[in-house]
Design a protein around this motif. Sequence first.
Motif, mmCIF file in Angstrom:
data_model
loop_
_atom_site.group_PDB
_atom_site.id
_atom_site.type_symbol
_atom_site.label_atom_id
_atom_site.label_comp_id
_atom_site.label_asym_id
_atom_site.label_seq_id
_atom_site.Cartn_x
_atom_site.Cartn_y
_atom_site.Cartn_z
ATOM 1 N N HIS A 16 0.842 -1.199 0.000
ATOM 2 C CA HIS A 16 0.000 0.000 0.000
ATOM 3 C C HIS A 16 0.877 1.249 0.000
ATOM 4 C CE1 HIS A 16 -2.695 3.111 1.562
ATOM 5 N NE2 HIS A 16 -3.691 2.377 1.094
ATOM 6 N N GLU A 17 1.869 1.270 0.863
ATOM 7 C CA GLU A 17 2.775 2.416 0.954
ATOM 8 C C GLU A 17 3.588 2.581 -0.330
ATOM 9 O OE1 GLU A 17 2.769 4.756 3.307
ATOM 10 O OE2 GLU A 17 1.080 3.647 4.136
ATOM 11 N N GLN A 18 3.982 1.468 -0.923
ATOM 12 C CA GLN A 18 4.766 1.505 -2.158
ATOM 13 C C GLN A 18 3.943 2.102 -3.306
ATOM 14 O OE1 GLN A 18 6.128 -2.392 -3.317
ATOM 15 N NE2 GLN A 18 8.049 -1.562 -4.074
ATOM 16 N N ILE A 19 2.696 1.691 -3.425
ATOM 17 C CA ILE A 19 1.818 2.209 -4.472
ATOM 18 C C ILE A 19 1.513 3.681 -4.214
ATOM 19 C CG2 ILE A 19 -0.457 2.010 -5.538
ATOM 20 C CD1 ILE A 19 -0.311 -1.001 -4.741
ATOM 21 N N LEU A 20 1.250 4.016 -2.973
ATOM 22 C CA LEU A 20 0.995 5.408 -2.606
ATOM 23 C C LEU A 20 2.173 6.284 -3.025
ATOM 24 C CD1 LEU A 20 -1.130 7.128 -1.072
ATOM 25 C CD2 LEU A 20 0.174 6.682 0.993
ATOM 26 N N SER A 21 3.371 5.848 -2.727
ATOM 27 C CA SER A 21 4.580 6.579 -3.083
ATOM 28 C C SER A 21 4.726 6.684 -4.599
ATOM 29 C CB SER A 21 5.791 5.881 -2.481
ATOM 30 O OG SER A 21 6.971 6.510 -2.879
ATOM 31 N N LEU A 22 4.435 5.605 -5.309
ATOM 32 C CA LEU A 22 4.527 5.615 -6.763
ATOM 33 C C LEU A 22 3.626 6.680 -7.366
ATOM 34 C CD1 LEU A 22 4.785 2.888 -9.317
ATOM 35 C CD2 LEU A 22 2.672 4.180 -9.351
ATOM 36 N N PHE A 23 2.366 6.714 -6.955
ATOM 37 C CA PHE A 23 1.434 7.674 -7.532
ATOM 38 C C PHE A 23 1.720 9.101 -7.076
ATOM 39 C CE2 PHE A 23 -0.968 3.906 -8.731
ATOM 40 C CZ PHE A 23 -1.306 4.241 -10.031
ATOM 41 N N LYS A 24 2.162 9.281 -5.854
ATOM 42 C CA LYS A 24 2.555 10.632 -5.422
ATOM 43 C C LYS A 24 3.726 11.127 -6.258
ATOM 44 C CE LYS A 24 0.900 10.802 -0.669
ATOM 45 N NZ LYS A 24 1.278 11.007 0.737
ATOM 46 N N GLY A 25 4.610 10.232 -6.636
ATOM 47 C CA GLY A 25 5.743 10.582 -7.493
ATOM 48 C C GLY A 25 5.331 10.925 -8.913
ATOM 49 N N CYS A 26 4.150 10.504 -9.313
ATOM 50 C CA CYS A 26 3.645 10.812 -10.651
ATOM 51 C C CYS A 26 3.020 12.201 -10.729
ATOM 52 C CB CYS A 26 2.624 9.762 -11.085
ATOM 53 S SG CYS A 26 3.357 8.160 -11.430
ATOM 54 N N ASP A 27 2.876 12.870 -9.606
ATOM 55 C CA ASP A 27 2.323 14.228 -9.574
ATOM 56 C C ASP A 27 3.414 15.196 -10.037
ATOM 57 O OD1 ASP A 27 0.878 16.532 -9.111
ATOM 58 O OD2 ASP A 27 0.974 16.396 -6.929
ATOM 59 N N VAL A 79 -5.308 3.575 -4.510
ATOM 60 C CA VAL A 79 -4.389 2.526 -4.063
ATOM 61 C C VAL A 79 -5.150 1.208 -3.852
ATOM 62 C CG1 VAL A 79 -2.820 1.800 -2.222
ATOM 63 C CG2 VAL A 79 -2.751 4.152 -3.078
ATOM 64 N N ASP A 80 -6.322 1.272 -3.248
ATOM 65 C CA ASP A 80 -7.124 0.058 -3.054
ATOM 66 C C ASP A 80 -7.497 -0.573 -4.394
ATOM 67 O OD1 ASP A 80 -6.987 0.345 -0.313
ATOM 68 O OD2 ASP A 80 -8.990 1.236 -0.129
ATOM 69 N N TYR A 81 -7.827 0.260 -5.378
ATOM 70 C CA TYR A 81 -8.141 -0.250 -6.714
ATOM 71 C C TYR A 81 -6.930 -0.968 -7.314
ATOM 72 C CZ TYR A 81 -8.938 -0.334 -11.726
ATOM 73 O OH TYR A 81 -9.043 -0.746 -13.040
ATOM 74 N N VAL A 82 -5.756 -0.373 -7.189
ATOM 75 C CA VAL A 82 -4.540 -0.988 -7.723
ATOM 76 C C VAL A 82 -4.269 -2.316 -7.026
ATOM 77 C CG1 VAL A 82 -2.032 -0.737 -7.951
ATOM 78 C CG2 VAL A 82 -3.530 1.204 -8.449
ATOM 79 N N LEU A 83 -4.417 -2.350 -5.713
ATOM 80 C CA LEU A 83 -4.199 -3.603 -4.977
ATOM 81 C C LEU A 83 -5.170 -4.683 -5.420
ATOM 82 C CD1 LEU A 83 -3.472 -2.255 -1.400
ATOM 83 C CD2 LEU A 83 -1.873 -3.464 -2.900
ATOM 84 N N ASP A 84 -6.405 -4.306 -5.725
ATOM 85 C CA ASP A 84 -7.378 -5.282 -6.223
ATOM 86 C C ASP A 84 -6.987 -5.802 -7.608
ATOM 87 O OD1 ASP A 84 -8.934 -5.110 -3.944
ATOM 88 O OD2 ASP A 84 -10.404 -3.749 -4.854
ATOM 89 N N CYS A 85 -6.445 -4.929 -8.444
ATOM 90 C CA CYS A 85 -6.071 -5.305 -9.808
ATOM 91 C C CYS A 85 -4.848 -6.201 -9.853
ATOM 92 C CB CYS A 85 -5.793 -4.066 -10.654
ATOM 93 S SG CYS A 85 -7.238 -3.083 -11.015
ATOM 94 N N TYR A 86 -3.875 -5.906 -9.020
ATOM 95 C CA TYR A 86 -2.580 -6.587 -9.078
ATOM 96 C C TYR A 86 -2.278 -7.309 -7.777
ATOM 97 C CZ TYR A 86 -2.145 -3.375 -12.991
ATOM 98 O OH TYR A 86 -2.356 -2.665 -14.133
ATOM 99 N N GLU A 87 -3.228 -7.984 -7.248
ATOM 100 C CA GLU A 87 -3.106 -8.643 -5.947
ATOM 101 C C GLU A 87 -1.867 -9.530 -5.876
ATOM 102 O OE1 GLU A 87 -5.706 -11.648 -3.173
ATOM 103 O OE2 GLU A 87 -6.706 -10.457 -4.689
ATOM 104 N N GLY A 88 -1.021 -9.219 -4.912
ATOM 105 C CA GLY A 88 0.142 -10.050 -4.632
ATOM 106 C C GLY A 88 1.316 -9.894 -5.579
ATOM 107 N N SER A 89 1.229 -8.979 -6.541
ATOM 108 C CA SER A 89 2.322 -8.906 -7.507
ATOM 109 C C SER A 89 2.770 -7.484 -7.808
ATOM 110 C CB SER A 89 1.907 -9.586 -8.805
ATOM 111 O OG SER A 89 0.810 -8.907 -9.390
#
Length: 96
Positions: A16-27, A79-89
């Motif tokens: 969750h934190e990794q995805i959050l950081s990724l998208f914040k970096g896209c701003d 982030v929750d949507y991304v986790l649902d799409c790419y669960e575990g990977s």
Amino acid sequence: MVFFKKSVSPSLVAEHEQILSLFKGCDVNKDGKLSKDEVKAGFRRLQSRFPGFRTQRAFKVADKNGDGFISEAELDELVDYVLDCYEGSVALRLIK
């Protein structure tokens, strides 16, 4: 801080934190909200096969006020949507 309704594994919190950081970096313009192009760039970094489709779906899920941007307050939904799409990977998909 992230609050979960039920107990979750530390690896899920880390993702969750990794995805959050990724998208914040896209701003890229640092305005505190994500445009469709910025979200699409995030899905490209996740090696999505269909970043445009994923972006459209993400906005339907996360853009609660319908302003065409994902604000800081709406970011957890993305982030929750991304986790649902790419669960575990998610970590395996990331392009540095």
